[in-house]
Write a protein that holds these residues in place. Structure first.
Motif, short mmCIF file in Angstrom:
data_model
loop_
_atom_site.label_atom_id
_atom_site.label_comp_id
_atom_site.label_asym_id
_atom_site.label_seq_id
_atom_site.Cartn_x
_atom_site.Cartn_y
_atom_site.Cartn_z
N TRP A 1 67.26 8.40 56.13
CA TRP A 1 65.94 9.02 56.17
C TRP A 1 65.72 9.76 54.85
N LEU A 2 64.52 9.60 54.32
CA LEU A 2 64.15 10.28 53.08
C LEU A 2 62.86 11.05 53.31
N TRP A 3 62.77 12.21 52.71
CA TRP A 3 61.53 12.99 52.75
C TRP A 3 61.02 13.18 51.33
N TYR A 4 59.73 12.83 51.12
CA TYR A 4 59.10 12.91 49.82
C TYR A 4 57.88 13.83 49.90
N GLU B 1 72.93 14.83 60.67
CA GLU B 1 73.02 15.57 59.41
C GLU B 1 71.86 16.54 59.26
N LEU B 2 72.18 17.75 58.83
CA LEU B 2 71.19 18.79 58.58
C LEU B 2 71.35 19.20 57.12
N THR B 3 70.30 19.04 56.33
CA THR B 3 70.39 19.30 54.90
C THR B 3 69.26 20.21 54.45
N SER B 4 69.58 21.15 53.58
CA SER B 4 68.58 22.08 53.06
C SER B 4 68.40 21.91 51.56
N ASN B 5 67.18 22.20 51.12
CA ASN B 5 66.84 22.21 49.70
C ASN B 5 65.90 23.40 49.50
N GLY B 6 66.48 24.56 49.21
CA GLY B 6 65.66 25.78 49.11
C GLY B 6 65.09 26.15 50.46
N ALA C 1 65.86 19.53 56.50
CA ALA C 1 65.56 18.28 57.19
C ALA C 1 66.77 17.87 58.03
N GLN C 2 66.49 17.17 59.11
CA GLN C 2 67.56 16.71 59.98
C GLN C 2 67.40 15.24 60.32
N PHE C 3 68.52 14.54 60.36
CA PHE C 3 68.60 13.14 60.77
C PHE C 3 68.87 13.19 62.27
N GLY C 4 67.94 12.70 63.08
CA GLY C 4 68.08 12.79 64.52
C GLY C 4 69.33 12.10 65.04
N ASP D 1 64.74 9.30 64.66
CA ASP D 1 63.77 10.30 64.24
C ASP D 1 64.36 11.26 63.20
N SER D 2 63.45 11.98 62.55
CA SER D 2 63.85 12.96 61.56
C SER D 2 62.81 14.06 61.51
N PHE D 3 63.25 15.27 61.13
CA PHE D 3 62.37 16.42 61.10
C PHE D 3 62.47 17.10 59.75
N LEU D 4 61.35 17.65 59.30
CA LEU D 4 61.32 18.45 58.08
C LEU D 4 60.69 19.79 58.41
N ASN D 5 61.37 20.86 58.04
CA ASN D 5 60.84 22.21 58.21
C ASN D 5 60.72 22.88 56.86
N ILE D 6 59.63 23.61 56.68
CA ILE D 6 59.42 24.41 55.48
C ILE D 6 59.27 25.86 55.94
N SER D 7 60.09 26.73 55.41
CA SER D 7 60.00 28.13 55.83
C SER D 7 59.18 28.92 54.81
N ALA D 8 58.46 29.92 55.33
CA ALA D 8 57.71 30.85 54.50
C ALA D 8 56.88 30.13 53.44
N SER D 9 55.92 29.34 53.88
CA SER D 9 55.15 28.48 52.97
C SER D 9 54.47 29.29 51.87
N ILE D 10 54.36 28.65 50.71
CA ILE D 10 53.69 29.24 49.54
C ILE D 10 52.65 28.24 49.04
#
Lengths: 112, 112
Positions: A32-35, A54-59, A63-66, A71-80
């Motif tokens: 799974w890739l998130w762009y 797999e659960l991976t963070s980038n700042g 994102a998680q590989f279900g 399935d896969s999920f992307l979360n963004i915390s404290a959006s700017i």
């Protein structure tokens, strides 16, 4: 053809809020890739996932590989403000021949 | 550090005209891809080249031809443009399947 269901289609949020989006399918994926795509530009890779669970963070992005590999999920915390753009998921099917399957995108808009 | 370079950035064609979209990458990637992006439909693969000397059809190949000129360059040709080919075209490259695709900034094509 194969389909990825990406939701939501768009999101209107306040700066500082957390964001969640996901992609689901009836098929099994190996990758799974998130762009993220900014206006007038090509998509840029945010996170790549290669193993179920797999659960991976980038700042601020996580994102998680279900665990079902469907399935896969992307979360963004404290959006700017610079988080605005279109987020795409893409998956490589099990036994694929190089063809990534793409979601239709989630458009993130931050309310002033 | 150019990455993936696409030319031209914008083009207007009349129905029936032909043109070639150029793409070059300087990352020594083996695989190259051509996608089209239409509103609400995500990215759809037109053609890809897994390695120098090979090309294969993607999801929407009709009306297009490609040439993998060498390891760096992968061109997309429209022999007789149709209004349905109005779209944004992206070239991408990767070391291998589903490994961190790098995209160009796109060509906006309008066929009138």
């Amino acid at each position: 053809g194969q389909q990825l269901n990406q939701s939501p289609q768009s999101m209107f949020i306040q700066e500082g809020e957390d964001v969640s989006m996901n992609c689901t399918s009836s098929s099994i994926f190996n990758t799974w890739l998130w762009y993220k795509q900014d206006p007038g530009e090509g998509p840029v890779l945010l996170i790549a996932l290669y193993k179920a669970g797999e659960l991976t963070s980038n700042g601020r992005l996580t994102a998680q590989f279900g665990i079902t590999r469907k399935d896969s999920f992307l979360n963004i915390s404290a959006s700017i403000p610079s988080d605005v753009g279109i987020y795409f998921c893409a998956g490589l099917l099990k036994d694929s021949n190089y063809q990534l399957i793409w979601g239709a995108g989630t458009k993130l808009i931050i309310k002033p | 550090n150019a990455g993936v370079t696409q030319t031209p950035k914008f083009q207007v064609l009349k129905t029936g005209q032909s043109m070639t979209l150029q793409c070059a990458q300087d990352m020594n990637h083996n695989s190259m891809y051509w996608y089209r992006q239409d509103p609400g439909m995500g990215l759809r693969l037109i053609y890809y080249s897994a390695s120098e000397g090979t090309t294969d059809k993607g999801e929407v190949p009709n009306g297009y031809n490609v040439s993998r000129l060498n390891k760096r360059e992968f061109s997309l040709r429209l022999e007789s443009a149709a209004p349905s080919q109005t779209s944004v075209y992206f070239c991408a490259s990767s070391r291998g399947p589903a490994i961190s695709y790098t995209f160009g900034s796109g060509t906006r094509l309008t066929v009138v």
